[in-house]
Design a protein around this motif. Sequence first.
Motif, PDB file in Angstrom:
ATOM      1  N   ILE A   1       0.844  -1.200   0.000  1.00 53.17           N
ATOM      2  CA  ILE A   1       0.000   0.000   0.000  1.00 53.17           C
ATOM      3  C   ILE A   1       0.872   1.239   0.000  1.00 53.17           C
ATOM      4  N   TYR A   2       1.888   1.258   0.849  1.00 55.61           N
ATOM      5  CA  TYR A   2       2.759   2.436   0.918  1.00 55.61           C
ATOM      6  C   TYR A   2       3.536   2.626  -0.390  1.00 55.61           C
TER       7      TYR A   2
ATOM      8  N   GLU B   1       3.608   5.860  -2.720  1.00 54.43           N
ATOM      9  CA  GLU B   1       4.865   6.501  -3.142  1.00 54.43           C
ATOM     10  C   GLU B   1       4.959   6.582  -4.669  1.00 54.43           C
ATOM     11  N   ASP B   2       4.351   5.627  -5.361  1.00 57.15           N
ATOM     12  CA  ASP B   2       4.370   5.625  -6.827  1.00 57.15           C
ATOM     13  C   ASP B   2       3.354   6.597  -7.416  1.00 57.15           C
ATOM     14  N   GLY B   3       2.610   7.294  -6.559  1.00 57.99           N
ATOM     15  CA  GLY B   3       1.692   8.331  -7.030  1.00 57.99           C
ATOM     16  C   GLY B   3       0.247   7.905  -7.178  1.00 57.99           C
ATOM     17  N   MET B   4      -0.090   6.708  -6.773  1.00 55.72           N
ATOM     18  CA  MET B   4      -1.482   6.255  -6.843  1.00 55.72           C
ATOM     19  C   MET B   4      -2.297   7.050  -5.823  1.00 55.72           C
ATOM     20  N   SER B   5      -3.508   7.448  -6.185  1.00 57.72           N
ATOM     21  CA  SER B   5      -4.337   8.232  -5.267  1.00 57.72           C
ATOM     22  C   SER B   5      -4.897   7.350  -4.159  1.00 57.72           C
ATOM     23  N   LEU B   6      -5.252   7.975  -3.048  1.00 54.98           N
ATOM     24  CA  LEU B   6      -5.814   7.221  -1.921  1.00 54.98           C
ATOM     25  C   LEU B   6      -7.098   6.481  -2.303  1.00 54.98           C
ATOM     26  N   PRO B   7      -8.020   7.131  -3.045  1.00 54.37           N
ATOM     27  CA  PRO B   7      -9.224   6.389  -3.448  1.00 54.37           C
ATOM     28  C   PRO B   7      -8.900   5.166  -4.319  1.00 54.37           C
ATOM     29  N   GLU B   8      -7.903   5.304  -5.216  1.00 51.47           N
ATOM     30  CA  GLU B   8      -7.518   4.173  -6.060  1.00 51.47           C
ATOM     31  C   GLU B   8      -6.932   3.033  -5.223  1.00 51.47           C
TER      32      GLU B   8
END
Length: 96
Positions: A54-55, A59-66
Amino acid sequence: MSYIKAESVLPRELIETIQQYVNGKLIYIPCREKQEWGSLTSAKAFFRERNERIYEAYEDGMSLPEIARSFALSEKSIQRIVRDQRPAFREGIETV
């Protein structure tokens, strides 16, 4: 959790003493040596690895909702995991 009948393991005098405090009720008697959570299963390792993934997604730029949809968790849970994992990644410490 299964239970054991007191009559099969405790002396009658002890049962009578316990009945003065709890008569006809179920009671829990804890283990003498408390075991660390997840020590008997692979749950601790599973959650540690999941939280690291998840972290890394964060860090790779995925949004929290995604991330929340991807891991079937609430956004609040993802926020907590990211917050808790951040110091661990900086210092190389394992967390769950």
